[in-house]
Design an enzyme around this catalytic site. Structure first.
Site, PDB file in Angstrom:
ATOM      1  N   ARG A  15       0.825  -1.222   0.000  1.00 47.51           N
ATOM      2  CA  ARG A  15       0.000   0.000   0.000  1.00 47.51           C
ATOM      3  C   ARG A  15       0.855   1.266   0.000  1.00 47.51           C
ATOM      4  NH1 ARG A  15      -5.172  -1.342   4.031  1.00 47.51           N
ATOM      5  NH2 ARG A  15      -6.281  -2.646   2.534  1.00 47.51           N
TER       6      ARG A  15
ATOM      7  N   LYS B 147     -17.312 -19.035   3.720  1.00 46.41           N
ATOM      8  CA  LYS B 147     -18.746 -18.980   4.001  1.00 46.41           C
ATOM      9  C   LYS B 147     -19.567 -18.338   2.901  1.00 46.41           C
ATOM     10  CE  LYS B 147     -18.613 -19.020   9.012  1.00 46.41           C
ATOM     11  NZ  LYS B 147     -18.839 -18.202  10.202  1.00 46.41           N
TER      12      LYS B 147
ATOM     13  N   GLY C  85      -8.070  -9.866   0.982  1.00 47.08           N
ATOM     14  CA  GLY C  85      -6.890 -10.240   1.758  1.00 47.08           C
ATOM     15  C   GLY C  85      -6.360 -11.638   1.499  1.00 47.08           C
TER      16      GLY C  85
ATOM     17  N   GLY D  42     -12.245  -5.094   2.079  1.00 45.66           N
ATOM     18  CA  GLY D  42     -13.670  -4.786   2.160  1.00 45.66           C
ATOM     19  C   GLY D  42     -14.182  -3.971   0.978  1.00 45.66           C
TER      20      GLY D  42
HETATM   21  C1  3PG Z   1      -8.632  -1.962   5.197  1.00 43.08           C
HETATM   22  O1  3PG Z   1      -7.524  -2.253   5.638  1.00 43.08           O
HETATM   23  O2  3PG Z   1      -9.429  -2.786   4.745  1.00 43.08           O
HETATM   24  C2  3PG Z   1      -8.992  -0.500   5.120  1.00 43.08           C
HETATM   25  O3  3PG Z   1      -7.903   0.271   5.482  1.00 43.08           O
HETATM   26  C3  3PG Z   1     -10.207  -0.191   5.966  1.00 43.08           C
HETATM   27  O4  3PG Z   1      -9.948  -0.415   7.322  1.00 43.08           O
HETATM   28  P1  3PG Z   1     -11.157  -0.609   8.325  1.00 43.08           P
HETATM   29  O5  3PG Z   1     -11.781  -1.941   7.949  1.00 43.08           O
HETATM   30  O6  3PG Z   1     -10.601  -0.579   9.705  1.00 43.08           O
HETATM   31  O7  3PG Z   1     -12.142   0.504   8.059  1.00 43.08           O
END
Ligand code: 3PG
Ligand code: MG
Length: 397
Positions: free
Chosen positions: A37, A197, A354, A377
């Site tokens: 990142r 899941k 991830g 996310g």
């Molecule tokens: C992540 O690492 O997915 C983003 O930086 C968002 O982080 P958070 O889920 O704590 O909002």
């Protein structure tokens, strides 16, 4: 996809440019363990600094409840400075007099990093006053944090409406890659979805069946579909209460002409342990006391065949319990096939999430895909067809 401004549309010389970055990187014992990142911010920071901007970088880190020195961004000054090849000034607060003093001291082409935005409650509350305090530190706003774009937080949402706003290079690259995979892809387009899941990926599966030509499902979530089709799954991870949901996803796929590819065979064992004795069986013959832990060679064949017949791939989630050998074999074999087809110019491949990124790294093919997203996310929400607040806020009205 909405239209948005880029760095090319901004006149930045001598201006203070607030850059929202995602420096929420994995850190162990004060050391960054994956700097991806940080590296992906370099084009934006270099572009702005080379053009004479005063670059003010801000980010969240972790999920602190108030000020918490163990979640300070100070540890990132050195790795950031190393990545961009310039010194980085640090402000011990992200708003107020201390931040202002550091920003006021910047000369053209210099870079500062502000302390963790989440030390202030106003960040996650998308608070107008907190956004106003951030806006005082800049003349222009650049969002380069696609991986945080699913958060309607002050530095991402409210702030974008207070200053002239543009997407940074990393944001642009993420949006371009996801746009060419899902908005106007070269067909046939295939999605490969894995993970544990079904329940966490219901919206994604439903959205995908309406978008893609083929959907291959792997990982433990495939067990729920196999179970829904009346197949024996033994002691496998399986969400039995979602059998109806799985059947309705299959039905809606059939209606929209999306071909679903489920495993034909499975690598099973009595427990999930490295080096355990395994048995590869057809999905109609999973023993009662066994667990399905990976897709088998026939499934690898059928997914590979579908990949070879596709022009575009979106991939999220490993197809087996890849952290534990030998249950990484299916995922590694698929990753290598994707890499081979991409390198040969036959497939445009986009992957994210991830676990997916970790699996690609383990297979040694991260650099061979067309694009690997750094988002978790935000990538998932995009694949659910949702509007991301951080993207919407950049849209030119
Ligand atoms: C992540 O690492 O997915 C983003 O930086 C968002 O982080 P958070 O889920 O704590 O909002
Ligand atoms: Mg997260």
């Amino acid at each position: 996809m909405p239209r948005f401004r880029t760095l090319d549309d901004l006149d930045v010389a001598g201006k203070r440019v607030l850059v929202r970055a995602d420096l929420n990187v994995p850190v162990k014992d004060g050391k960054v363990t994956d700097a991806t990142r940080i590296e992906r911010l370099v084009p934006t920071i270099a572009n702005l600094a080379d053009r004479g901007a005063k670059v003010v970088v801000m980010s969240h880190f972790g999920r602190p409840k108030g000020v918490d020195p163990s979640q300070s961004l100070r540890d990132l000054v050195e790795p950031m400075s190393h990545a961009i090849g310039r010194p980085v000034h640090f402000a011990p607060d992200c708003i107020g007099p201390e931040a202002k003093r550091v920003v006021d001291g910047l000369k053209r082409g210099e870079v500062a990093l502000l302390e963790n935005l989440r030390f202030h409650k106003g960040e996650e509350a998308n608070d107008a006053q907190f956004a106003g305090a951030l806006a005082e530190l800049g003349d222009l706003y650049v969002d380069d944090a696609f991986s945080a774009a699913h958060r309607a937080h002050a530095s991402i949402e409210a702030l974008a409406h207070l200053l002239p706003a543009a997407a940074g290079r990393n944001m642009q690259a993420e949006l371009d890659a996801l746009g060419s995979a899902l908005e106007n892809p070269q067909r046939p387009v295939m999605a490969l979805v894995g993970g544990a899941k079904v329940s966490t990926k219901l919206d994604l599966l439903n959205f995908m069946t309406g978008k893609v030509d083929k959907l291959a499902i792997g990982g433990a979530m495939a067990n729920t579909f196999l179970f829904a089709q009346g197949k024996p799954v033994g002691r496998s991870l399986c969400e039995r209460d979602l059998a109806d949901t799985a059947r309705s996803i299959l039905a809606s796929a059939a209606r929209s002409g999306c071909e679903i590819i489920l495993p034909d065979d499975a690598v099973t064992a009595d427990e999930l342990k490295p080096g355990v004795v395994t048995r590869t069986v057809g999905v109609n013959a999973v023993p009662m006391n066994a667990m399905i832990l990976d897709i088998g060679p026939q499934s690898v064949e059928s997914i590979s065949g579908a990949l070879a017949a596709s022009k575009t791939l979106v991939w999220n989630g490993p197809v087996g319990a890849f952290e534990t050998a030998p249950f990484d074999r299916g995922t590694v074999a698929i990753a290598k096939k994707v890499a081979e087809l991409t390198k040969a110019g036959k497939l445009m491949s986009v992957a994210g999430g991830g676990d997916t990124v970790a699996a690609l790294a383990a297979a040694g093919v991260t650099d061979d895909l067309t694009y690997v997203s750094t988002a978790g996310g935000a990538f998932l929400e995009w694949l659910e067809g949702r509007e991301l607040p951080g993207v919407a806020a950049l849209a030119i009205k």
